[in-house]
Design a protein around this motif. Structure first.
Motif, mmCIF file in Angstrom:
data_model
loop_
_atom_site.group_PDB
_atom_site.id
_atom_site.type_symbol
_atom_site.label_atom_id
_atom_site.label_comp_id
_atom_site.label_asym_id
_atom_site.label_seq_id
_atom_site.Cartn_x
_atom_site.Cartn_y
_atom_site.Cartn_z
ATOM 1 N N HIS A 286 33.690 45.179 46.596
ATOM 2 C CA HIS A 286 33.132 45.430 45.047
ATOM 3 C C HIS A 286 33.168 47.153 45.182
ATOM 4 N N PRO A 287 34.865 48.422 44.854
ATOM 5 C CA PRO A 287 35.019 47.383 43.537
ATOM 6 C C PRO A 287 35.873 46.491 43.973
ATOM 7 N N GLN A 288 36.905 45.796 42.650
ATOM 8 C CA GLN A 288 37.710 44.952 43.620
ATOM 9 C C GLN A 288 38.994 45.832 43.663
ATOM 10 N N LYS A 289 40.130 45.551 44.831
ATOM 11 C CA LYS A 289 41.303 46.206 44.957
ATOM 12 C C LYS A 289 42.184 44.851 44.681
ATOM 13 N N GLU A 290 43.668 45.376 44.848
ATOM 14 C CA GLU A 290 44.247 43.800 44.612
ATOM 15 C C GLU A 290 44.824 43.416 45.931
ATOM 16 N N THR A 291 44.341 44.029 47.045
ATOM 17 C CA THR A 291 44.379 43.749 48.412
ATOM 18 C C THR A 291 43.643 42.339 48.821
ATOM 19 N N TYR A 292 42.431 42.233 47.817
ATOM 20 C CA TYR A 292 41.453 41.315 48.576
ATOM 21 C C TYR A 292 41.694 39.652 47.696
ATOM 22 N N TRP A 293 41.316 39.755 49.351
ATOM 23 C CA TRP A 293 41.880 37.644 49.241
ATOM 24 C C TRP A 293 41.080 36.754 48.302
ATOM 25 N N GLY A 294 39.578 37.068 47.676
ATOM 26 C CA GLY A 294 39.367 36.404 46.765
ATOM 27 C C GLY A 294 38.366 35.209 47.660
ATOM 28 N N HIS A 295 37.516 35.227 46.408
ATOM 29 C CA HIS A 295 36.227 33.770 47.292
ATOM 30 C C HIS A 295 35.822 33.423 45.523
ATOM 31 N N VAL A 296 37.256 32.626 45.825
ATOM 32 C CA VAL A 296 37.096 31.453 44.387
ATOM 33 C C VAL A 296 36.356 29.753 45.598
ATOM 34 N N ASN A 297 35.372 29.137 44.369
ATOM 35 C CA ASN A 297 35.264 27.709 44.543
ATOM 36 C C ASN A 297 36.707 27.029 44.473
ATOM 37 N N PRO A 298 36.644 26.194 45.198
ATOM 38 C CA PRO A 298 38.279 24.945 44.387
ATOM 39 C C PRO A 298 37.799 23.979 44.057
ATOM 40 N N ILE A 299 36.769 23.516 43.722
ATOM 41 C CA ILE A 299 36.254 22.011 43.078
ATOM 42 C C ILE A 299 35.400 22.633 41.793
ATOM 43 N N GLY A 300 34.873 24.365 41.656
ATOM 44 C CA GLY A 300 33.770 24.345 40.917
ATOM 45 C C GLY A 300 34.828 23.790 39.124
ATOM 46 N N ASN A 396 45.515 45.837 39.359
ATOM 47 C CA ASN A 396 43.739 45.476 38.142
ATOM 48 C C ASN A 396 44.798 46.687 36.779
ATOM 49 N N LEU A 397 44.369 46.182 35.807
ATOM 50 C CA LEU A 397 43.923 46.222 34.967
ATOM 51 C C LEU A 397 42.868 46.459 33.572
ATOM 52 N N GLY A 398 42.110 47.173 33.703
ATOM 53 C CA GLY A 398 40.822 47.287 33.364
ATOM 54 C C GLY A 398 40.404 48.243 33.310
ATOM 55 N N ASN A 399 38.925 48.458 32.648
ATOM 56 C CA ASN A 399 37.986 49.788 32.608
ATOM 57 C C ASN A 399 36.612 49.803 33.520
ATOM 58 N N PRO A 400 37.116 50.391 34.156
ATOM 59 C CA PRO A 400 36.063 50.883 35.797
ATOM 60 C C PRO A 400 34.772 51.725 35.522
ATOM 61 N N PRO A 437 37.317 46.908 38.521
ATOM 62 C CA PRO A 437 38.434 46.971 39.222
ATOM 63 C C PRO A 437 38.525 48.337 39.535
ATOM 64 N N ASP A 438 39.558 47.757 40.618
ATOM 65 C CA ASP A 438 40.054 49.407 41.484
ATOM 66 C C ASP A 438 40.676 49.440 41.015
ATOM 67 N N ILE A 439 40.638 50.880 39.751
ATOM 68 C CA ILE A 439 42.564 50.943 39.286
ATOM 69 C C ILE A 439 43.790 52.055 40.105
ATOM 70 N N GLY A 440 43.032 52.142 41.230
ATOM 71 C CA GLY A 440 44.142 53.512 42.021
ATOM 72 C C GLY A 440 45.437 53.150 42.154
ATOM 73 N N ARG A 441 46.019 51.614 42.441
ATOM 74 C CA ARG A 441 47.508 51.129 41.759
ATOM 75 C C ARG A 441 47.983 51.728 40.495
ATOM 76 N N ALA A 442 47.200 51.233 39.453
ATOM 77 C CA ALA A 442 47.590 51.372 38.228
ATOM 78 C C ALA A 442 47.370 53.036 37.602
#
Ligand SMILES: O=C(O)[C@H]1O[C@H](OP(=O)(O)OP(=O)(O)OC[C@H]2O[C@@H](n3ccc(=O)[nH]c3=O)[C@H](O)[C@@H]2O)[C@H](O)[C@@H](O)[C@@H]1O
Length: 477
Positions: A286-300, A396-400, A437-442
């Motif tokens: 947190h916040p989420q950078k584009e380099t973060y691979w995520g934490h997703v439940n694949p069967i949820g 990432n496109l979002g308002n922090p 979002p981390d919007i550093g890239r944008a």
């Protein structure tokens, strides 16, 4: 992916889950199904280029703003024109508090010629005369579609500057705002939409325009056309909508993206995928950078959307590496604005409609989960910049600006000045607990920053819901 405005079906059609032809009414509680009648959708004849009516709402063609915009000039709005405060809580824009200071009056970016006065866009979703395009007579239960006197003026581009642009999901909430901007910029726009969550009403003001085409088509099936750019948005984005028919949601993300990438490969069009913050799942960073691979439940329950979008990203970069398709990927964070449907089921439309109706605001869980909300025009600015810049990694496109959902509920209640309670409902499964979002890239690669405060966006959105409430209620009854 954000084509999540008014869910629409033809009442006479047989509805099957496989065709996404029915969607749940999610305005009160998650997953309550509601049939929505779109048999009254406007016909494509509802706009005319040659009407001589003196209708006020569409005089923008004659306005100084538009004359100048046709010449490619930027108009700075006068105070009186722009500070047409949405009138939230009875304070019709008169009061200037810190929250309403620094109101945005011009959106877009001169560098890519997407700049335009906000007032020009407002005429498309908040026309002064609301029945310019469509008259709803609640007493007689009739709809009429007066011919509009003219189309909004669009910029004149030289032939080599004018692009043919395909927008999948272009009749949805995000898609229709993107279409408005691309049209005003002077491009030719082709919209593909299956109208599961999109609505013809969202693009009605362009029907019949020589630069515009609307095609009912499901991206799960292949589609051939010659285009220069593809904005691939098509997919339901509201959790209750995408969870309603999870198999179709996966098919839309996977097959739809393959079809559009195949089209990009054949036509050598530049391809932009609208991915989502949901690829980060319930994030541990947190916040989420584009380099973060995520934490997703694949069967949820959210997997159909989250994993569908993750595969869509994988497909996008596979086509780039293997077939040299020119790609862009936007990861969109929570977005709101006019043309969301009141039955969308997401938190912004739920809270606003509940407050306007005098109902309790429904919080799922303890309300300590967070979200960061961006206004629609900021997102459209970012998408157009991304398409026209030379940066290929996900952005990432979002308002922090981050809110707990409980604080957000309090904010909406106070903005609307509503005397309503806030109630807690059981939490939804796998609901991400923190999102920003981390919007550093944008910032670095696009020169993009959100311009709108959440407050300005909420006020405009409330104004929109107030204007359309009766009509939407009629449609969804
Ligand atoms: O609005 C968006 O742009 C995003 O919406 C959803 O993501 P989510 O954050 O779950 O959106 P909401 O359904 O608006 O929920 C936000 C939070 O509010 C809560 N909520 C929602 C609705 C409600 O009535 N009450 C309530 O407390 C939810 O549990 C969640 O914690 C989609 O999954 C994203 O792809 C999309 O980008």
């Amino acid at each position: 992916m954000e084509d999540s405005a008014a869910p629409q079906q033809n009442n006479n059609e047989q509805k099957t889950r496989d065709n996404f032809d029915t969607v749940p009414d999610t305005s009160q509680t998650p997953m309550i199904r509601s049939e929505i009648d779109a048999a009254t959708e406007p016909s494509s004849q509802s706009n005319s280029n040659n009407s001589s009516s003196g209708d006020d709402a569409l005089r923008i063609r004659d306005s100084a703003d538009n004359t100048a915009s046709a010449l490619g000039l930027v108009i700075e709005a006068s105070e009186g024109q722009r500070q047409q405060g949405p009138g939230v809580g009875g304070s019709d824009g008169g009061e200037v508090s810190p929250k309403s200071a620094n109101q945005v009056t011009v959106v877009g970016d001169k560098a890519v010629r997407s700049d335009i006065a906000l007032s020009v866009l407002q005429q498309l979703y908040l026309p002064e005369q609301t029945d310019a395009y469509r008259k709803v007579n609640l007493q007689d239960k009739t709809l009429s579609f007066p011919h509009s006197p003219s189309f909004p003026s669009v910029k004149m581009l030289l032939n080599h500057e004018r692009k043919r642009i395909l927008v999948t999901g272009g009749a949805g909430f995000v898609g229709s705002h993107l279409v408005d901007r691309l049209m005003l910029m002077g491009h030719e726009v082709i919209v593909l939409d299956n109208f599961f969550t999109g609505s013809k009403r969202n693009v009605q003001h362009w029907l019949g325009h020589p630069h515009f085409e609307l095609i009912r088509h499901d991206v799960v099936d292949p589609f051939m056309i010659e285009v220069d750019q593809i904005y691939h948005l098509a997919c339901p984005a509201s959790p209750p909508h995408y969870q309603y028919n999870p198999i179709k949601t996966v098919k839309t993300s996977v097959m739809g993206t393959i079809n559009m990438l195949g089209l990009a490969k054949r036509t050598k069009a530049r391809f932009l995928l609208t991915s989502t913050s949901e690829v980060y799942g319930d994030p541990e960073e947190h916040p989420q950078k584009e380099t973060y691979w995520g934490h997703v439940n694949p069967i949820g329950p959210r997997a159909c959307y989250d994993e569908g979008k993750r595969v869509a990203e994988t497909l996008t970069y596979s086509y780039m590496q293997q077939d040299e398709v020119d790609v862009r990927v936007a990861r969109i964070f929570n977005t709101f604005g006019p043309r969301m449907n009141e039955n969308d089921g997401r938190v912004v439309s739920n809270f606003i409609m509940q407050a306007l109706r005098g109902d309790e605001l429904t919080i799922y869980g303890d309300g300590q989960q967070t979200r960061s909300f961006q206004y629609i025009h900021d997102l459209v600015d970012g998408l157009i910049l991304l398409m026209n810049r030379n940066y290929k990694e996900p952005v990432n496109l979002g308002n922090p600006e981050e809110f707990t959902i409980r604080d957000f509920a309090e904010m909406i209640r106070s903005e609307i000045n509503a005397d309503v309670d806030i109630m807690s409902l059981p939490p939804t499964e796998d609901d991400p607990q923190r999102r920003r979002p981390d919007i550093g890239r944008a910032q670095k690669y696009l020169g993009w920053n959100p311009k709108f405060s959440v407050y300005q966006g909420i006020r405009e959105t409330v104004q929109y819901f107030k204007k359309t409430k009766n009509e939407q209620a009629w449609y969804t009854d």
